[in-house]
Design a protein around this motif. Structure first.
Motif, PDB file in Angstrom:
ATOM      1  N   THR A 145      28.082  33.898  34.881  1.00 11.47           N
ATOM      2  CA  THR A 145      28.740  34.887  35.740  1.00 11.47           C
ATOM      3  C   THR A 145      27.776  35.462  36.772  1.00 11.47           C
ATOM      4  OG1 THR A 145      28.270  36.634  34.136  1.00 11.47           O
ATOM      5  CG2 THR A 145      30.398  35.518  33.957  1.00 11.47           C
ATOM      6  N   HIS A 146      26.465  35.436  36.446  1.00 11.20           N
ATOM      7  CA  HIS A 146      25.465  36.010  37.334  1.00 11.20           C
ATOM      8  C   HIS A 146      24.281  35.065  37.489  1.00 11.20           C
ATOM      9  CE1 HIS A 146      27.771  39.565  36.147  1.00 11.20           C
ATOM     10  NE2 HIS A 146      27.315  40.156  37.224  1.00 11.20           N
ATOM     11  N   LYS A 147      23.590  35.220  38.603  1.00  9.90           N
ATOM     12  CA  LYS A 147      22.364  34.477  38.842  1.00  9.90           C
ATOM     13  C   LYS A 147      21.219  35.120  38.043  1.00  9.90           C
ATOM     14  CE  LYS A 147      23.525  33.086  43.593  1.00  9.90           C
ATOM     15  NZ  LYS A 147      23.105  33.151  45.007  1.00  9.90           N
ATOM     16  N   PRO A 148      20.084  34.419  37.904  1.00  8.42           N
ATOM     17  CA  PRO A 148      18.947  35.008  37.181  1.00  8.42           C
ATOM     18  C   PRO A 148      18.481  36.344  37.743  1.00  8.42           C
ATOM     19  CG  PRO A 148      18.625  32.654  37.478  1.00  8.42           C
ATOM     20  CD  PRO A 148      19.849  33.013  38.271  1.00  8.42           C
ATOM     21  N   ASN A 149      18.680  36.565  39.061  1.00  9.64           N
ATOM     22  CA  ASN A 149      18.249  37.835  39.668  1.00  9.64           C
ATOM     23  C   ASN A 149      19.275  38.952  39.513  1.00  9.64           C
ATOM     24  OD1 ASN A 149      20.254  37.113  41.453  1.00  9.64           O
ATOM     25  ND2 ASN A 149      18.916  36.833  43.231  1.00  9.64           N
ATOM     26  N   GLY A 150      20.373  38.662  38.812  1.00 12.02           N
ATOM     27  CA  GLY A 150      21.373  39.696  38.572  1.00 12.02           C
ATOM     28  C   GLY A 150      22.542  39.682  39.536  1.00 12.02           C
ATOM     29  N   GLU A 151      22.433  38.905  40.605  1.00 18.62           N
ATOM     30  CA  GLU A 151      23.534  38.840  41.563  1.00 18.62           C
ATOM     31  C   GLU A 151      24.710  38.056  40.982  1.00 18.62           C
ATOM     32  OE1 GLU A 151      22.130  37.096  45.144  1.00 18.62           O
ATOM     33  OE2 GLU A 151      20.770  38.745  45.651  1.00 18.62           O
ATOM     34  N   ILE A 152      25.915  38.383  41.460  1.00 20.18           N
ATOM     35  CA  ILE A 152      27.109  37.658  41.020  1.00 20.18           C
ATOM     36  C   ILE A 152      27.008  36.196  41.443  1.00 20.18           C
ATOM     37  CG2 ILE A 152      29.605  37.431  41.327  1.00 20.18           C
ATOM     38  CD1 ILE A 152      29.751  40.440  41.606  1.00 20.18           C
ATOM     39  N   ASN A 153      27.295  35.302  40.531  1.00 20.98           N
ATOM     40  CA  ASN A 153      27.229  33.874  40.814  1.00 20.98           C
ATOM     41  C   ASN A 153      28.486  33.443  41.572  1.00 20.98           C
ATOM     42  OD1 ASN A 153      26.815  31.126  40.827  1.00 20.98           O
ATOM     43  ND2 ASN A 153      27.149  30.844  38.616  1.00 20.98           N
ATOM     44  N   PRO A 154      28.362  33.006  42.826  1.00 19.94           N
ATOM     45  CA  PRO A 154      29.549  32.599  43.585  1.00 19.94           C
ATOM     46  C   PRO A 154      30.232  31.370  43.028  1.00 19.94           C
ATOM     47  CG  PRO A 154      27.541  32.019  44.785  1.00 19.94           C
ATOM     48  CD  PRO A 154      27.117  32.864  43.615  1.00 19.94           C
ATOM     49  N   ALA A 155      29.544  30.617  42.163  1.00 19.13           N
ATOM     50  CA  ALA A 155      30.142  29.416  41.568  1.00 19.13           C
ATOM     51  C   ALA A 155      31.039  29.744  40.379  1.00 19.13           C
ATOM     52  CB  ALA A 155      29.044  28.443  41.123  1.00 19.13           C
ATOM     53  N   TYR A 156      31.001  30.983  39.887  1.00 17.79           N
ATOM     54  CA  TYR A 156      31.861  31.337  38.756  1.00 17.79           C
ATOM     55  C   TYR A 156      33.308  31.403  39.241  1.00 17.79           C
ATOM     56  CZ  TYR A 156      33.694  33.673  34.636  1.00 17.79           C
ATOM     57  OH  TYR A 156      34.428  33.974  33.511  1.00 17.79           O
ATOM     58  N   PRO A 157      34.197  30.588  38.660  1.00 14.85           N
ATOM     59  CA  PRO A 157      35.574  30.514  39.164  1.00 14.85           C
ATOM     60  C   PRO A 157      36.310  31.853  39.043  1.00 14.85           C
ATOM     61  CG  PRO A 157      35.093  28.669  37.702  1.00 14.85           C
ATOM     62  CD  PRO A 157      33.977  29.650  37.539  1.00 14.85           C
ATOM     63  N   ARG A 158      37.041  32.178  40.093  1.00 14.24           N
ATOM     64  CA  ARG A 158      37.867  33.380  40.096  1.00 14.24           C
ATOM     65  C   ARG A 158      39.282  33.010  40.496  1.00 14.24           C
ATOM     66  NH1 ARG A 158      32.772  34.812  40.670  1.00 14.24           N
ATOM     67  NH2 ARG A 158      32.078  36.768  39.702  1.00 14.24           N
ATOM     68  N   PHE A 159      40.231  33.576  39.786  1.00 14.63           N
ATOM     69  CA  PHE A 159      41.639  33.280  40.037  1.00 14.63           C
ATOM     70  C   PHE A 159      42.067  33.850  41.388  1.00 14.63           C
ATOM     71  CE2 PHE A 159      41.333  33.561  35.327  1.00 14.63           C
ATOM     72  CZ  PHE A 159      41.734  32.282  35.005  1.00 14.63           C
ATOM     73  N   PRO A 160      42.986  33.129  42.069  1.00 19.51           N
ATOM     74  CA  PRO A 160      43.526  31.812  41.697  1.00 19.51           C
ATOM     75  C   PRO A 160      42.565  30.698  42.103  1.00 19.51           C
ATOM     76  CG  PRO A 160      44.525  32.538  43.742  1.00 19.51           C
ATOM     77  CD  PRO A 160      43.613  33.652  43.294  1.00 19.51           C
ATOM     78  N   TYR A 161      42.527  29.644  41.305  1.00 18.25           N
ATOM     79  CA  TYR A 161      41.734  28.480  41.672  1.00 18.25           C
ATOM     80  C   TYR A 161      42.522  27.210  41.357  1.00 18.25           C
ATOM     81  CZ  TYR A 161      40.252  28.418  36.655  1.00 18.25           C
ATOM     82  OH  TYR A 161      40.200  28.397  35.282  1.00 18.25           O
TER      83      TYR A 161
END
Length: 410
Positions: A145-161
């Motif tokens: 859900t997050h990158k190692p630096n704490g930022e939100i991971n843009p690759a984590y799927p979010r509905f709708p997909y």
């Protein structure tokens, strides 16, 4: 007098109250086809164990009688291994999940009966899962859900997909609106892509010892030598251009026709086989690409913003397909923001970890099935939303969850 099993009280609230603010651990079973699978998954997205026992393909496909006998032999071994590798026993399990359908009825019944029996004997809540829903949600388990630096991971799927489900039993493009709401945008009218690839691998007599026919064809196509077309060759043509539907029997039949026109497989050299295998694989993948572009276009017309394409199922393990699908959704400027997300290779094929995760939202909400539940060999993904509105055995105390922990893959 015998009392109906359905009438026995089920202490649902006690189950959850004992585990408030703790991790929820699920023991999950999968046997919809010929793989016997058991896994242990937790609510913080940890895969504590994931056991898969595969059957040797001796019949050119799945033989129901042989498959169910193998499940019955393998299931106790798989269950014991799953608990041992997870370093827990049944007392540490909070819920039991299983694949309810779709799939082969006799195969589904093997783990269904095991799950129901364990749940009843040890007083555990029970959830039956839709097999394709589990594939569609796997990326939510395995993508951080997050990158190692704490930022939100843009690759984590979010509905709708959009999810592309490609396996031996299904070829579908599905709009995932939530964990329990799906709309099928395209499906196969005949054979699945996985079944077709396996068939073509066999008719080309590609060696596939110690691997599936589909994996053998992928490996065969990667050989360094040059392929040579047979004397008589007819190019593959687009399948139902402009229509959101798949057909792979036509592609399969085209290979059969090429063999017949050239005197059968005996007349093919290794170079001939290589050329036909590569052209067939290309035709199979082009169809996926073209239908996917149509689906993205339809979503755009309907004002549905798609940021992620989730690809799952056994065929999704093909490295060339992964590369081509990534390129497919970024080739057009209008689709440049679509992120392609793949399940890990070991979770592309059937497994119980995905089943455990797909059951988690229901366990956490106190939404259970009764011990009298039956399998559903025929079960559309679109029926899940209506099914979720039926009265289930429910707890009044939902289980709080924390999904911020990064997944652990064993």
């Amino acid at each position: 007098m015998l009392t109906s099993f359905r009438s026995f009280p089920f202490r649902k609230t006690a189950h959850l109250s004992r585990r408030l603010n703790r991790l929820f651990t699920v023991l999950a079973f999968e046997s919809s086809a010929d793989d016997t699978c058991v896994a242990v998954v937790t609510s913080d997205r940890q895969i504590l164990s994931n056991v898969v026992i595969r059957q040797n393909d001796l019949f050119g496909g799945i033989n129901p009688g042989a498959a169910v006998m193998a499940h019955q032999a393998n299931l106790p071994i798989a269950a014991k291994r799953a608990l041992t590798e997870a370093k827990i026993d049944i007392s540490n399990v909070h819920g039991i999940a299983f694949t309810r359908g779709p799939g082969m009825g006799v195969c589904l019944s093997t783990t269904l009966n095991a799950a129901k029996t364990l749940a009843a004997v040890f007083d555990k809540p029970l959830v039956g899962v839709h097999h394709m829903q589990a594939h569609a949600l796997t990326a939510l388990l395995t993508t951080p859900t997050h990158k190692p630096n704490g930022e939100i991971n843009p690759a984590y799927p979010r509905f709708p997909y959009l999810t592309l489900l490609v396996s031996g039993g299904h070829t579908q493009i599905v709009l995932a609106k939530s964990v329990k709401s799906f709309r099928i945008m395209a499906t196969t009218l005949d054979e699945s892509i996985g079944r077709t690839i396996d068939k073509v691998s066999r008719i080309l007599q590609i060696e596939w010892a110690n691997m599936s026919p589909g994996s053998a064809l992928e490996k065969f196509c990667l050989r360094p030598e040059k392929g040579i077309l047979p004397d008589i060759f007819i190019p593959f043509t687009p399948v139902m251009p402009g229509r959101l539907a798949f057909s792979y029997s036509a592609v399969h039949s085209h290979v059969d026709r090429l063999l017949a026109l050239n005197g059968g497989i005996e007349s093919f050299t290794s170079a001939n086989k290589l050329a036909v295998a590569r052209i067939f694989q290309n035709a199979a993948f082009i169809q996926l690409e073209e239908k996917l572009k149509l689906a993205l276009g339809d979503c755009e017309k309907q004002g549905i913003k798609i940021n992620h394409l989730v690809v799952s199922g056994g065929v999704a393990s093909n490295a060339l397909l992964r590369e081509r699908l990534r390129a497919c959704v970024t080739v057009s400027p209008t689709n440049s923001s679509v992120e392609t997300v793949f399940s890990p290779i070991q979770l592309c094929t059937d497994n119980a970890a995905m089943v455990g995760w797909a059951s988690m939202h229901r366990f956490l909400a106190g939404d259970y099935d009764e011990y009298t539940i039956n399998p559903r060999p025929k079960w559309s993904l679109e029926e899940l939303e209506n099914d979720s509105q039926r009265p289930y055995a429910r707890s009044s105390t939902p289980f709080s969850r924390d999904l911020s922990t990064k997944p652990k893959m064993l």
